[in-house]
Design an enzyme around this catalytic site. Structure first.
Site, short mmCIF file in Angstrom:
data_model
loop_
_atom_site.label_atom_id
_atom_site.label_comp_id
_atom_site.label_asym_id
_atom_site.label_seq_id
_atom_site.Cartn_x
_atom_site.Cartn_y
_atom_site.Cartn_z
N GLU A 3 -2.06 -5.37 -3.56
CA GLU A 3 -1.09 -4.60 -2.78
C GLU A 3 0.05 -5.49 -2.30
OE1 GLU A 3 -4.15 -1.22 -0.96
OE2 GLU A 3 -3.64 -2.99 0.21
N ASP A 52 0.84 -1.20 0.00
CA ASP A 52 0.00 0.00 0.00
C ASP A 52 0.87 1.25 0.00
OD1 ASP A 52 -2.55 1.52 0.47
OD2 ASP A 52 -1.59 1.94 2.38
#
Length: 227
Positions: free
Chosen positions: A121, A49
């Site tokens: 992610e 992320d």
């Protein structure tokens, strides 16, 4: 570590061949499959992320050198949100390679937005750890592709826009009411009606409440804009 055909196929779709394929295996392992000696992808998701955020920040600054922070922030949010990560995951069929526990598999986990977004992610983090920032950046920019250039068209969430429209006219925030739910428990389909104080309404149907609400808000915006 020996590669499975599944891992090799996903590497080809990602455009990155791992020096340490075990990193990709970890990125694809959901917590429902974790066990002693087998790590799940949650820590990688946390790292990925942040890598994605840095790449998108750089890309947006390069794309529009005159944009102010107030313009950049919604574009950034549109590019890194879970829905966009899930779209990219579907684009390269990450779901086909996910390692899920039986309950998650039976409940349609390979299609779930949150699981796909988290896995994408984690894959970004796996590439970063395997080959460094430049390799992760190259993959992200290639997979996100035209989304970066057209982000102005996608940056405004329709629910936010509808709420701002209502508030500007002294109305209460829009209400979202579930009017129907169909399909099996593992793959429900929701019908949501967006309602305004002035009596205007619009409905939409989708495989998640969030998506149905967004589509209903977009439909209602179109309706009131044409009045």
């Amino acid at each position: 570590m020996r590669r499975s055909a599944e891992i090799s196929a996903l590497e080809a779709r990602l455009g990155h061949r791992f020096t340490r394929p075990e990193l990709l295996r970890q990125a694809l392992t959901h917590s429902s499959m974790s066990a002693p000696g087998r790590e799940d992808n949650q820590r990688l998701e946390f790292l990925g992320d942040r890598v994605l955020g840095l790449v998108m920040s750089e890309a947006l600054l390069a794309e529009d050198r005159k944009a102010r922070e107030g313009q950049l922030a919604p574009r950034y949010n549109a590019l890194v949100r879970k829905e966009t990560c899930a779209e990219v995951a579907r684009q390269v069929d990450v779901g086909a390679a996910l390692k899920l526990g039986r309950s998650e598999m039976m409940s349609g986990g390979r299609r779930k937005l949150a699981l796909l977004g988290d896995a994408m992610e984690a894959v970004i983090a796996a590439v970063y750890l395997d080959a460094g920032f430049d390799a992760a950046k190259e993959m992200i920019l290639r997979l996100w592709g035209e989304r970066i250039a057209r982000v102005d068209d996608d940056a405004r969430d329709p629910k936010t826009s509808l709420q701002e429209w209502a508030q500007a006219r002294g109305m209460a925030p829009p209400a979202y009411v579930e009017t129907a739910r169909t399909g099996p428990d593992h793959a429900p389909v929701f019908t949501i009606e967006a309602r305004l104080d002035n009596g205007a309404t619009a409905e939409a149907t989708a495989g998640s409440k969030r998506k149905a609400e967004q589509q209903a808000a977009a439909a209602l915006l179109d309706k009131i804009s044409g009045d």
